[in-house]
Design a protein around this motif. Structure first.
Motif, PDB file in Angstrom:
ATOM      1  N   HIS A  57     137.470  84.191  47.209  1.00  0.00           N
ATOM      2  CA  HIS A  57     137.955  83.420  46.076  1.00  0.00           C
ATOM      3  C   HIS A  57     137.092  83.724  44.864  1.00  0.00           C
ATOM      4  N   LEU A  80     133.457  76.082  39.949  1.00  0.00           N
ATOM      5  CA  LEU A  80     132.889  74.989  40.727  1.00  0.00           C
ATOM      6  C   LEU A  80     131.643  74.432  40.043  1.00  0.00           C
ATOM      7  N   THR A 140     127.497  73.799  44.154  1.00  0.00           N
ATOM      8  CA  THR A 140     128.574  73.679  45.134  1.00  0.00           C
ATOM      9  C   THR A 140     128.509  74.839  46.118  1.00  0.00           C
ATOM     10  N   ALA A 146     133.526  78.205  49.019  1.00  0.00           N
ATOM     11  CA  ALA A 146     134.681  77.668  49.740  1.00  0.00           C
ATOM     12  C   ALA A 146     134.861  78.323  51.099  1.00  0.00           C
ATOM     13  N   GLU A 147     135.393  77.552  52.025  1.00  0.00           N
ATOM     14  CA  GLU A 147     135.784  78.039  53.339  1.00  0.00           C
ATOM     15  C   GLU A 147     137.181  77.535  53.623  1.00  0.00           C
ATOM     16  N   TYR A 165     135.069  66.515  47.249  1.00  0.00           N
ATOM     17  CA  TYR A 165     135.252  67.936  47.521  1.00  0.00           C
ATOM     18  C   TYR A 165     136.168  68.560  46.473  1.00  0.00           C
ATOM     19  N   HIS A 166     136.024  69.846  46.268  1.00  0.00           N
ATOM     20  CA  HIS A 166     136.888  70.598  45.363  1.00  0.00           C
ATOM     21  C   HIS A 166     137.886  71.349  46.246  1.00  0.00           C
ATOM     22  N   MET A 185     140.473  73.885  46.533  1.00  0.00           N
ATOM     23  CA  MET A 185     140.944  74.994  45.715  1.00  0.00           C
ATOM     24  C   MET A 185     142.388  75.345  46.034  1.00  0.00           C
TER      25      MET A 185
END
Length: 179
Positions: free
Chosen positions: A98, A104, A108, A111-112, A154-155, A157
């Motif tokens: 990503h 972010l 942070t 992402a996973e 949490y963000h 995405m």
């Protein structure tokens, strides 16, 4: 499965009989080999979609899932561990990374992707739900889960509900189709 016994305690375990765990692995391995043989045979007779829904394949998938549960129980009962043995993980291609990391907040974690999978059999004749309705239900649940994650700080995405395969996050071809 009690969490009050010594297997869940802070002390190392002494002698542990690994034979029941090895037997569970052997039974699972045998079922996986049987699945591969059946999948090759079914696929030689039918297209991919029909093969995915063939009763022989679904029965073997259920058996593999049950044996995976048996292995989990054997490890849990003997060792007090909670093994995550059913997660599928592929090493991401560089193209799949990503590029949203700069969006972010500072600090942070990258992402996973997380998946929650279901194997759903068709409902009995006359029932109001069909397999086509399952994706609608999961889409609604996904929307609620995403809202809870965002509410928890949490963000999120991306999120998606999919049928047959995990969603193709970062798949540019899908994004072009959506435009």
């Amino acid at each position: 499965m009690s969490h009050e016994d010594t297997t869940h305690g802070p002390s190392p375990l002494g002698d542990v009989d690994a034979d029941p765990m090895h037997r569970a692995v052997d039974a699972l391995a045998a079922a996986l080999h049987e699945y591969v043989d059946a999948a090759v045979g079914v696929r030689a007779e039918f297209g991919a979609h029909e093969a995915d829904e063939d009763p022989r394949i679904l029965a073997l998938e259920h058996r593999v899932g049950t044996l995976n549960g048996t292995l989990f129980d054997a490890l849990h009962d003997a060792l007090g561990m909670h093994p995550d043995l059913t997660t599928s993980v592929w090493e991401p291609d560089e193209a799949d990374d990503h590029d949203d990391a700069e969006d972010l907040p500072e600090g942070t974690v990258p992402a996973e992707a997380f998946y929650l999978g279901f194997v759903v059999a068709d409902s009995p004749a006359g029932a109001s739900m069909t397999l086509d309705g399952v994706i609608e239900l999961l889409d609604e649940a996904g929307e609620n889960a995403a809202a809870r994650l965002v509410g928890g700080g949490y963000h999120v995405m991306e999120w998606a509900a999919s049928r047959g395969l995990p969603p193709g996050f970062g798949d540019d071809a899908d994004e072009e189709d959506d435009e």
